[in-house]
Design an enzyme around this catalytic site. Structure first.
Site, PDB file in Angstrom:
ATOM      1  N   GLY A  49      20.333  12.701  32.130  1.00 35.01           N
ATOM      2  CA  GLY A  49      20.940  13.555  31.109  1.00 35.01           C
ATOM      3  C   GLY A  49      22.298  13.031  30.674  1.00 35.01           C
ATOM      4  O   GLY A  49      23.341  13.549  31.067  1.00 35.01           O
TER       5      GLY A  49
ATOM      6  N   SER B 243      22.761  11.197  27.046  1.00 33.54           N
ATOM      7  CA  SER B 243      22.896  11.327  25.592  1.00 33.54           C
ATOM      8  C   SER B 243      22.766  12.781  25.126  1.00 33.54           C
ATOM      9  O   SER B 243      22.002  13.565  25.688  1.00 33.54           O
ATOM     10  CB  SER B 243      21.819  10.503  24.903  1.00 33.54           C
ATOM     11  OG  SER B 243      21.869   9.177  25.356  1.00 33.54           O
TER      12      SER B 243
ATOM     13  N   GLU C 227      21.127   1.092  36.572  1.00 33.07           N
ATOM     14  CA  GLU C 227      20.161   1.179  35.476  1.00 33.07           C
ATOM     15  C   GLU C 227      19.994  -0.161  34.770  1.00 33.07           C
ATOM     16  O   GLU C 227      18.906  -0.495  34.313  1.00 33.07           O
ATOM     17  CB  GLU C 227      20.629   2.262  34.487  1.00 33.07           C
ATOM     18  CG  GLU C 227      19.713   2.402  33.277  1.00 33.07           C
ATOM     19  CD  GLU C 227      20.001   3.646  32.439  1.00 33.07           C
ATOM     20  OE1 GLU C 227      20.710   4.547  32.912  1.00 33.07           O
ATOM     21  OE2 GLU C 227      19.513   3.705  31.299  1.00 33.07           O
TER      22      GLU C 227
HETATM   23  C1  LIG Z   1      13.275   4.820  24.275  1.00 32.26           C
HETATM   24  C2  LIG Z   1      14.603   5.434  24.578  1.00 32.26           C
HETATM   25  C3  LIG Z   1      14.776   6.113  25.761  1.00 32.26           C
HETATM   26  C4  LIG Z   1      15.998   6.718  26.035  1.00 32.26           C
HETATM   27  N1  LIG Z   1      16.121   7.427  27.204  1.00 32.26           N
HETATM   28  C5  LIG Z   1      17.290   8.059  27.456  1.00 32.26           C
HETATM   29  C6  LIG Z   1      17.432   8.861  28.632  1.00 32.26           C
HETATM   30  O1  LIG Z   1      16.499   8.969  29.452  1.00 32.26           O
HETATM   31  N2  LIG Z   1      18.583   9.526  28.851  1.00 32.26           N
HETATM   32  C7  LIG Z   1      19.635   9.417  27.976  1.00 32.26           C
HETATM   33  O2  LIG Z   1      20.670  10.029  28.228  1.00 32.26           O
HETATM   34  N3  LIG Z   1      19.545   8.687  26.849  1.00 32.26           N
HETATM   35  C8  LIG Z   1      18.385   7.993  26.572  1.00 32.26           C
HETATM   36  N4  LIG Z   1      18.274   7.251  25.421  1.00 32.26           N
HETATM   37  C9  LIG Z   1      19.373   7.251  24.473  1.00 32.26           C
HETATM   38  C10 LIG Z   1      20.184   5.960  24.459  1.00 32.26           C
HETATM   39  O3  LIG Z   1      21.008   5.896  25.584  1.00 32.26           O
HETATM   40  C11 LIG Z   1      20.970   5.966  23.150  1.00 32.26           C
HETATM   41  O4  LIG Z   1      20.042   5.744  22.118  1.00 32.26           O
HETATM   42  C12 LIG Z   1      22.048   4.913  23.104  1.00 32.26           C
HETATM   43  O5  LIG Z   1      23.060   5.178  24.028  1.00 32.26           O
HETATM   44  C13 LIG Z   1      22.656   4.822  21.690  1.00 32.26           C
HETATM   45  O6  LIG Z   1      23.022   6.060  21.198  1.00 32.26           O
HETATM   46  P1  LIG Z   1      22.527   6.556  19.749  1.00 32.26           P
HETATM   47  O7  LIG Z   1      21.078   6.350  19.681  1.00 32.26           O
HETATM   48  O8  LIG Z   1      23.067   7.895  19.526  1.00 32.26           O
HETATM   49  O9  LIG Z   1      23.167   5.530  18.725  1.00 32.26           O
HETATM   50  P2  LIG Z   1      24.683   5.493  18.202  1.00 32.26           P
HETATM   51  O10 LIG Z   1      25.622   5.549  19.330  1.00 32.26           O
HETATM   52  O11 LIG Z   1      24.837   6.496  17.118  1.00 32.26           O
HETATM   53  O12 LIG Z   1      24.726   4.030  17.612  1.00 32.26           O
HETATM   54  C14 LIG Z   1      24.162   3.646  16.340  1.00 32.26           C
HETATM   55  C15 LIG Z   1      24.625   2.225  16.040  1.00 32.26           C
HETATM   56  O13 LIG Z   1      26.050   2.169  15.995  1.00 32.26           O
HETATM   57  C16 LIG Z   1      26.520   1.211  16.918  1.00 32.26           C
HETATM   58  N5  LIG Z   1      27.803   1.650  17.488  1.00 32.26           N
HETATM   59  C17 LIG Z   1      28.142   2.863  17.981  1.00 32.26           C
HETATM   60  N6  LIG Z   1      29.385   2.837  18.473  1.00 32.26           N
HETATM   61  C18 LIG Z   1      29.857   1.590  18.297  1.00 32.26           C
HETATM   62  C19 LIG Z   1      31.076   0.927  18.602  1.00 32.26           C
HETATM   63  N7  LIG Z   1      32.086   1.538  19.247  1.00 32.26           N
HETATM   64  N8  LIG Z   1      31.180  -0.371  18.283  1.00 32.26           N
HETATM   65  C20 LIG Z   1      30.154  -1.031  17.663  1.00 32.26           C
HETATM   66  N9  LIG Z   1      28.991  -0.463  17.345  1.00 32.26           N
HETATM   67  C21 LIG Z   1      28.848   0.831  17.668  1.00 32.26           C
HETATM   68  C22 LIG Z   1      25.456   1.126  17.983  1.00 32.26           C
HETATM   69  O14 LIG Z   1      25.535  -0.078  18.719  1.00 32.26           O
HETATM   70  C23 LIG Z   1      24.203   1.230  17.141  1.00 32.26           C
HETATM   71  O15 LIG Z   1      23.949  -0.016  16.564  1.00 32.26           O
HETATM   72  C24 LIG Z   1      17.070   6.629  25.119  1.00 32.26           C
HETATM   73  C25 LIG Z   1      16.881   5.908  23.947  1.00 32.26           C
HETATM   74  C26 LIG Z   1      15.678   5.325  23.659  1.00 32.26           C
HETATM   75  C27 LIG Z   1      15.519   4.580  22.388  1.00 32.26           C
END
Ligand SMILES: Cc1cc2nc3c(=O)[nH]c(=O)nc-3n(C[C@H](O)[C@H](O)[C@H](O)COP(=O)(O)OP(=O)(O)OC[C@H]3O[C@@H](n4cnc5c(N)ncnc54)[C@H](O)[C@@H]3O)c2cc1C
Lengths: 383, 245
Positions: free
Chosen positions: A130, A132, A248
């Site tokens: 938990g 994101s 992880e």
């Molecule tokens: C298949 C899958 C399983 C997952 N399972 C889990 C889970 O079990 N538990 C959990 O907690 N989460 C999980 N996640 C979530 C995952 O951790 C997030 O998708 C990830 O941390 C990115 O967050 P976001 O998707 O909100 O993208 P965002 O953070 O919104 O990012 C979007 C884009 O902006 C870029 N970006 C953002 N901030 C910056 C910065 N400071 N500098 C440069 N670029 C930046 C990112 O690199 C990306 O390219 C899962 C995701 C997927 C796809």
């Protein structure tokens, strides 16, 4: 900050495990089509997990006193490399074994350790992560889920999202705010152990682009938790979550996600015969890259075995590894495009379709490429 | 300190003290040219892991002579001196693997230059290395250097004669791939100074380019390796495990 990658060798006693694992997999995976095996550590099968547990193969490195096998990091490398390469459906226990159990052992209370870790090793306690939230992805320190002190424990409200198998897990380890506000960033965060079946917790699967349901959204509506739900120290959630992310990110699952596709494609070349120069060259390139990444991953395993903390090194392997995994479907698709339409086996095409559509997720889950490169830059003294 | 480390230390001192005009008499005198020969033969019988370390140090220095190749040549012709190409003597796998080991050294030197420059050069009121776009370039460069080093080093163990074409392929393919990215990123970070004759970068990059295409490039070796892999009926993970001793 950046340690050098020393070549590491798997000790013979650990390497010996490989034969048993292969036999087990041959017996349990026959008949499972490649496009299902391609789901690998996203494939959920509680029966398979329990069969592994009966062999003593869940919690291989954990102390025997808590139900583990007390073996080395290299033994675990052999086991999970074989599971991943074969595309075994390991999702049910993957998170619990990889990060929740080690986290509980390090920071949990004796009750948590003694009751939950053995259940994980028996394949009877599944975990989800938990971290994101709808408004907190890469910027994890901005989480808003909040737990307040209440009589005898905590009162929790908020939401998590993208939680892998949240709807099938028994427990979540969640990063939540326990004091201060969003402006306090990584101060005032704590980790809580949340049973998923208690009042106020709802988990709903989110269908993915391939039609699968692995991740989920989880809501907490005034969830009452006991005092002992707190893992470690109140306010130390950030440091603990960083340690958890190191577990992880450090394993070989960041290089093997497209392996079932590669094996299916090479198998097709062997059946068809007469590989073209381009097909042979691509095979060679993929093999060389896999061998390189595998040695790097093994080197990180060596660092874990030596009780070093390979945060930056694991980020390097994950970034390189996910780039490799992601490049594979495009490269293979281009080769298959040269073949006579209708001559490519449907199972191979289905595997390609699955891996091609899911591969963008490889560099998102577990922290995005951009975030990893930031960690590497910090390790190099640039930040 | 192991034997290998001791040799390495001395070797670095010898390399750094060589006269620019004719390094060979001093090298001959140092005894290093015969280190690969068996101990019974006045050498030290160095194996591939020690040779890897020496080759990396040679590759780091943009003006170092072909010491390692000459050492290898003297296994066959004890009088050999200033031998640049050992492929006719030892075959392509050893020649390619040694070229790859030199490439690792050149790339490590380029990494150091680039990192130092990113922390020193200031634009817009701060070091360019503080910009995320530059950090990204440097991070990828470092990843490539580490990957290349691992691919080469992991295979270089045991006696020289035991080197397999698979090990050489792994080393040469991965180092060659890295070379392209490393050179491009390093130049990008350096800006115009990297194009000047006075600045060291181009010396390293030039040697890197030459080693990359010597004794078979990525495409040649990938093709060799791929044909072998397709002919052996095993899964890729098993095959990958078998590329290194
Ligand atoms: C298949 C899958 C399983 C997952 N399972 C889990 C889970 O079990 N538990 C959990 O907690 N989460 C999980 N996640 C979530 C995952 O951790 C997030 O998708 C990830 O941390 C990115 O967050 P976001 O998707 O909100 O993208 P965002 O953070 O919104 O990012 C979007 C884009 O902006 C870029 N970006 C953002 N901030 C910056 C910065 N400071 N500098 C440069 N670029 C930046 C990112 O690199 C990306 O390219 C899962 C995701 C997927 C796809």
């Amino acid at each position: 900050m950046l340690q050098s990658f020393e070549p590491a060798r798997i000790p013979d006693a650990d390497e010996a495990l490989r034969k048993d694992v292969r036999e087990f997999l041959a017996a349990h995976l026959t008949g499972m089509p490649a496009d299902r095996r391609a789901r690998s550590w996203m494939g959920f099968d509680a029966d398979f997990t329990r069969a592994l547990a009966r062999r003593g193969w869940i919690g291989l490195t954990l102390p025997t006193r808590y139900g583990g096998a007390g073996r080395s990091q290299f033994a675990r490398f052999v086991l999970i490399e074989e599971l991943l390469a074969a595309g075994a459906p390991v999702a049910a226990h993957w998170i619990a074994e990889r990060q929740s159990a080690p986290l509980l052992l390090r920071y949990g209370t004796e009750t948590q350790r003694a009751e939950i870790v053995p259940a994980i090793c028996r394949g009877e306690a599944f975990f989800c992560i938990g971290m994101s939230e709808p408004n907190s992805g890469s910027d994890l320190a901005s989480v808003r889920s909040r737990a307040e002190r209440a009589a005898g424990g905590w009162l929790l409200s908020g939401s998590k999202i993208w939680t892998t198998y949240g709807h099938r897990a028994d427990y979540m380890i969640a990063l939540v705010r326990t004091s201060g506000g969003v402006e306090d960033r990584n101060r005032g965060l704590s980790q809580l152990l949340i049973p998923m079946n208690i009042p106020g917790v709802t988990a709903r699967p989110i269908r993915d682009l391939a039609g699968d349901e692995h991740f989920s959204e989880v809501h907490f509506d005034d969830v009452l938790l006991n005092d002992d739900a707190l893992i470690g120290e109140e306010g130390s959630g950030w440091d603990q979550v960083i340690a958890e992310l190191a577990f992880e990110r450090s394993g070989p699952e960041r290089i093997y996600s497209s392996t079932v596709l590669v094996d299916s494609w090479i198998g097709h070349l062997r059946t068809r015969g007469d590989p073209t120069p381009a097909e042979a060259a691509l095979t060679g390139r993929l093999l060389a890259e896999l061998a390189t990444l595998r040695q790097m991953s093994l080197s990180v395993t060596g660092m874990l075995a030596a009780e070093l903390n390979p945060v930056v090194e694991a980020s390097i392997v994950k970034d390189l590894g996910t780039s490799f995994e992601q490049s594979i479907p495009g490269l293979i698709a281009d080769q298959l495009a040269s073949e006579t339409p209708g001559s490519v086996p449907p199972e191979l095409l289905a595997t390609l379709e699955y891996v091609a559509s899911m591969s963008p997720s490889f560099s998102l889950r577990g922290g995005t490429r951009e975030i990893l490169r930031g960690i590497i830059a910090r390790g190099l003294g640039l930040r | 300190m192991s034997d290998g480390d001791l040799f390495l230390d001395q070797y670095i001192r010898v390399l750094d003290g060589l006269p620019a005009d004719d390094p060979w008499p001093a090298l001959h005198e140092s005894g290093f040219l015969d280190l690969l020969r068996p101990e019974a033969d006045g050498g030290a019988g160095l194996e591939l892991d020690a040779v890897f370390a020496l080759a990396v140090e040679t590759g780091r220095r943009p003006h170092a002579p072909a010491v390692i190749e000459t050492m290898a040549a003297r296994l066959i012709d004890p009088q050999a001196i200033a031998v640049a190409d050992i492929e006719p003597l030892h075959g392509r796998p050893l020649a390619a693997a040694l070229a790859a080991a030199h490439m690792v050294g050149a790339m490590e030197a380029i990494e150091e230059l680039t990192l130092a420059y990113a922390l020193q050069r200031r634009q817009f009121g701060r070091e360019i290395g503080r910009f995320q776009a530059v950090q990204n370039l440097v991070a990828v460069l470092v990843e490539e250097v580490r990957a290349a080093r691992m691919a080469v080093q992991a295979g270089l163990v045991g006696p020289l004669a035991a080197i397999s074409p698979r090990t050489a392929a792994l080393a040469k393919i991965r180092a060659g791939q890295a070379a392209v990215t490393v050179a491009a990123s390093a130049h990008a970070v350096h800006g115009a100074i990297g194009i000047s004759e006075e600045y060291a970068l181009h010396h390293h990059v030039r040697r890197l380019r030459a080693w990359r295409i010597a004794h078979g490039g990525e495409n040649w070796w990938s093709h060799e390796l791929g044909e072998w892999a397709i002919s052996v009926d095993r899964d890729v993970t098993t095959l990958a495990r078998g590329l290194t001793p």
